[in-house]
Design a protein around this motif. Structure first.
Motif, PDB file in Angstrom:
ATOM      1  N   LEU A  36       0.850  -1.067   0.205  1.00 56.96           N
ATOM      2  CA  LEU A  36      -0.060   0.195  -0.037  1.00 56.96           C
ATOM      3  C   LEU A  36       0.888   1.172   0.127  1.00 56.96           C
ATOM      4  CD1 LEU A  36      -2.741   1.299   0.100  1.00 56.96           C
ATOM      5  CD2 LEU A  36      -2.717   1.146   2.758  1.00 56.96           C
ATOM      6  N   ARG A  37       1.783   1.263   0.916  1.00 55.50           N
ATOM      7  CA  ARG A  37       2.728   2.420   0.832  1.00 55.50           C
ATOM      8  C   ARG A  37       3.321   2.661  -0.774  1.00 55.50           C
ATOM      9  NH1 ARG A  37       7.957   0.485   4.599  1.00 55.50           N
ATOM     10  NH2 ARG A  37       8.914  -0.768   3.192  1.00 55.50           N
ATOM     11  N   PHE A  38       3.737   1.713  -1.258  1.00 55.49           N
ATOM     12  CA  PHE A  38       4.285   1.634  -2.583  1.00 55.49           C
ATOM     13  C   PHE A  38       3.113   2.611  -3.301  1.00 55.49           C
ATOM     14  CE2 PHE A  38       4.045   0.561  -7.076  1.00 55.49           C
ATOM     15  CZ  PHE A  38       5.517   0.853  -7.447  1.00 55.49           C
ATOM     16  N   TRP A  39       2.002   2.359  -3.376  1.00 52.96           N
ATOM     17  CA  TRP A  39       1.006   3.042  -4.392  1.00 52.96           C
ATOM     18  C   TRP A  39       0.828   4.455  -3.777  1.00 52.96           C
ATOM     19  CZ3 TRP A  39       0.380   1.352  -8.691  1.00 52.96           C
ATOM     20  CH2 TRP A  39       0.525   0.220  -9.126  1.00 52.96           C
ATOM     21  N   VAL A  40       0.803   4.735  -2.391  1.00 52.55           N
ATOM     22  CA  VAL A  40       0.629   6.097  -1.836  1.00 52.55           C
ATOM     23  C   VAL A  40       1.745   6.912  -2.283  1.00 52.55           C
ATOM     24  CG1 VAL A  40       0.450   7.498   0.274  1.00 52.55           C
ATOM     25  CG2 VAL A  40      -0.525   5.151   0.227  1.00 52.55           C
ATOM     26  N   MET A  41       2.996   6.399  -2.102  1.00 51.87           N
ATOM     27  CA  MET A  41       4.124   7.079  -2.678  1.00 51.87           C
ATOM     28  C   MET A  41       4.120   7.299  -4.273  1.00 51.87           C
ATOM     29  SD  MET A  41       6.812   8.853  -1.884  1.00 51.87           S
ATOM     30  CE  MET A  41       7.520   8.436  -0.387  1.00 51.87           C
TER      31      MET A  41
END
Length: 254
Positions: free
Chosen positions: A211-216
């Motif tokens: 999820l953090r990959f897509w938020v970044m």
């Protein structure tokens, strides 16, 4: 990140300048003295020395308000965050959690200091300068640390920091023609960056790491898109300013 600035993130420098003028007027009313030099005594004598000292004390005291103290706290948190982030090689979950806590505090103060300054007329020259510096310092420190630890690609850090520094320089270059206001997209960009970087600071695994990959990724897209929009605004503002100056010059010559 804003100030930001509200930093990361936030209002226009022209609006802050107007608020700063209002803040000076409020400080004068609260202190019971005028913002200008002390009134000369009757008979045309020199102004009382004590009056000048009192006026200077009031102006100096106005710097130490809640908004500026929050900005100073953010500046102090930067070296502390870096130390926590890199402690024990930078991969200890406990230290990374403490680093995240300090980063979260910095982001929260960024949301409040600009709001307090504008709402309660606490805008000062110090705040105008220190707030954006604090915003970029904490975000830049987090990005550089993450890239140095191979948690985040260097190109992401370069894109985000390059955009922030470039837009700041662009604002100064066109300030003679007017102020580029902060957009909703810019505020969303600042919020998304803060959430994404915070998620990378935490030692997340599994679906949260995905999820953090897509938020970044969303943060990078917003960074580029809003940066291009600011460039467009700067070009339009410069053209309008030059046209207005040319029209004023023609009227003067006529």
């Amino acid at each position: 990140m804003t100030g930001v600035p509200a930093s990361a993130a936030g209002g226009s420098s022209g609006a802050q300048g107007a608020a700063g003028t209002a803040a000076d007027g409020v400080a004068s009313e609260v202190s019971g003295s005028a913002p200008g030099p002390a009134t000369a005594p009757e008979g045309g004598g020199r102004p009382a020395r004590g009056g000048k000292i009192a006026a200077a004390a009031v102006n100096q005291a106005s710097v130490w308000n809640v908004a500026n103290l929050l900005t100073m706290l953010r500046l102090v948190l930067v070296p502390g965050f870096v130390a926590l982030m890199l402690a024990h090689g930078g991969y200890d979950p406990a230290w990374r959690s403490l680093a995240w806590a300090s980063f979260a505090v910095a982001m929260i103060t960024d949301l409040f200091d600009g709001h307090l300054a504008r709402t309660y007329d606490l805008v000062t020259d110090f705040g105008k300068i220190a707030d954006p510096i604090a915003d970029k310092a904490i975000m830049g420190a987090a990005l550089v640390c993450l890239s140095a630890l191979d948690d985040l690609p260097w190109w992401v850090t370069i894109v985000i920091l390059g955009r922030e520094l470039g837009i700041t320089l662009l604002r100064f270059l066109v300030i003679r023609y007017g102020v580029i206001p902060a957009s909703r997209g810019g505020k969303l960009k600042t919020l998304t960056q803060g959430v994404a970087v915070g998620m990378y600071v935490l030692p997340l695994t599994g679906w949260l790491a995905t999820l953090r990959f897509w938020v970044m990724a969303a943060a990078v897209v917003l960074t580029v898109v809003t940066g291009l929009d600011y460039v467009r605004q700067a070009i339009v503002l410069r053209r309008q300013g030059m046209a207005e100056r040319a029209a004023a010059l023609e009227e003067t010559e006529a």
